[in-house]
Scaffold this active site. Structure first.
Site, PDB file in Angstrom:
ATOM      1  N   ASP A   1      27.343  54.620  58.319  1.00 11.79           N
ATOM      2  CA  ASP A   1      27.676  53.488  59.182  1.00 11.79           C
ATOM      3  C   ASP A   1      28.959  52.789  58.719  1.00 11.79           C
ATOM      4  OD1 ASP A   1      25.177  54.091  60.198  1.00 11.79           O
ATOM      5  OD2 ASP A   1      24.362  52.064  60.000  1.00 11.79           O
TER       6      ASP A   1
ATOM      7  N   HIS B   1      26.962  54.512  53.946  1.00 10.46           N
ATOM      8  CA  HIS B   1      28.101  53.851  54.588  1.00 10.46           C
ATOM      9  C   HIS B   1      29.421  54.489  54.145  1.00 10.46           C
ATOM     10  CE1 HIS B   1      24.770  50.977  54.692  1.00 10.46           C
ATOM     11  NE2 HIS B   1      25.332  50.461  55.771  1.00 10.46           N
TER      12      HIS B   1
END
Ligand SMILES: [Zn+2]
Length: 202
Positions: free
Chosen positions: A14, A158
């Site tokens: 993400d 991430h």
């Protein structure tokens, strides 16, 4: 189970793309022969279209995270609709048609499902969290999700620094990829992108 017959997990990243860290994540995935799903922030994607193109050309999925990285509970219905529509339009300009949607902070409310349905998106959460945003070393990130690795596991990490990150870079996320993929492979699990049903591709 023998390798290749144990099913698949999904590595998801993400808050990218990031001009420094997304290429490093892509290199690590390539070296590990693994494919992943990137839930991107639309403005970052538009700023770095070459990273989106590279990810897609290397077999990864690019899906929607958000424009504004704000909890859905803090947006009005109209703001939530607008953020989603704008993000889809921005990604559409890059030739990307997301089918999956991960909400900022992973939190949704009733109207999230209305918006998802309107845009033919499936909301996707995760089942194993590296909590890499907090800055732990790679071996610790692997240890956190290792017990959860099984068919259908969705791992959260991430490739960019979001508003919640308390680390300075994504180096440990990059370093985590090879040992994590190896740990999955040792259990006969492949690393595949999420399909339209929100499950790792069989
Ligand atoms: Zn995020």
């Amino acid at each position: 189970m023998s390798p290749g017959r144990g099913g698949a997990i999904a590595l998801t990243f993400d808050d990218g793309p990031d001009v420094r860290w997304t290429p490093a994540v892509l290199d690590a995935l390539r070296d590990a022969d693994a494919r992943a799903t990137f839930f991107v922030m639309a403005e970052r994607a538009v700023a770095h279209p070459q990273l989106i193109a590279r990810a897609r050309s290397e077999g990864h999925a690019v899906e929607l995270h958000c424009v504004r990285h704000v909890r859905h509970a803090e947006l009005t219905d109209e703001e939530l609709e607008q953020d989603t529509a704008t993000g889809l339009t921005m990604l559409g300009g890059l030739g990307v048609r997301p089918r999956l949607w991960r909400a900022p902070w992973g939190t949704v409310r009733d109207h999230s499902h209305v918006v998802a349905s309107r845009h033919d998106l499936r909301l996707v959460h995760w089942t194993a969290d590296t909590e890499d945003w907090a800055g732990a070393p790679a071996d610790e990130l692997v240890r956190r999700v290792w017990p959860e690795l099984g068919p259908g596991t969705i791992v959260l990490a991430h490739d960019g620094l979001g508003p919640g990150a308390t680390r300075e870079d994504c180096a440990q996320t990059v370093a985590m990829i090879e040992p994590l993929v190896s740990a999955a492979r040792a259990r006969g699990l492949r690393c595949e992108p999420l399909g339209r049903d929100g499950e790792p591709l069989a």
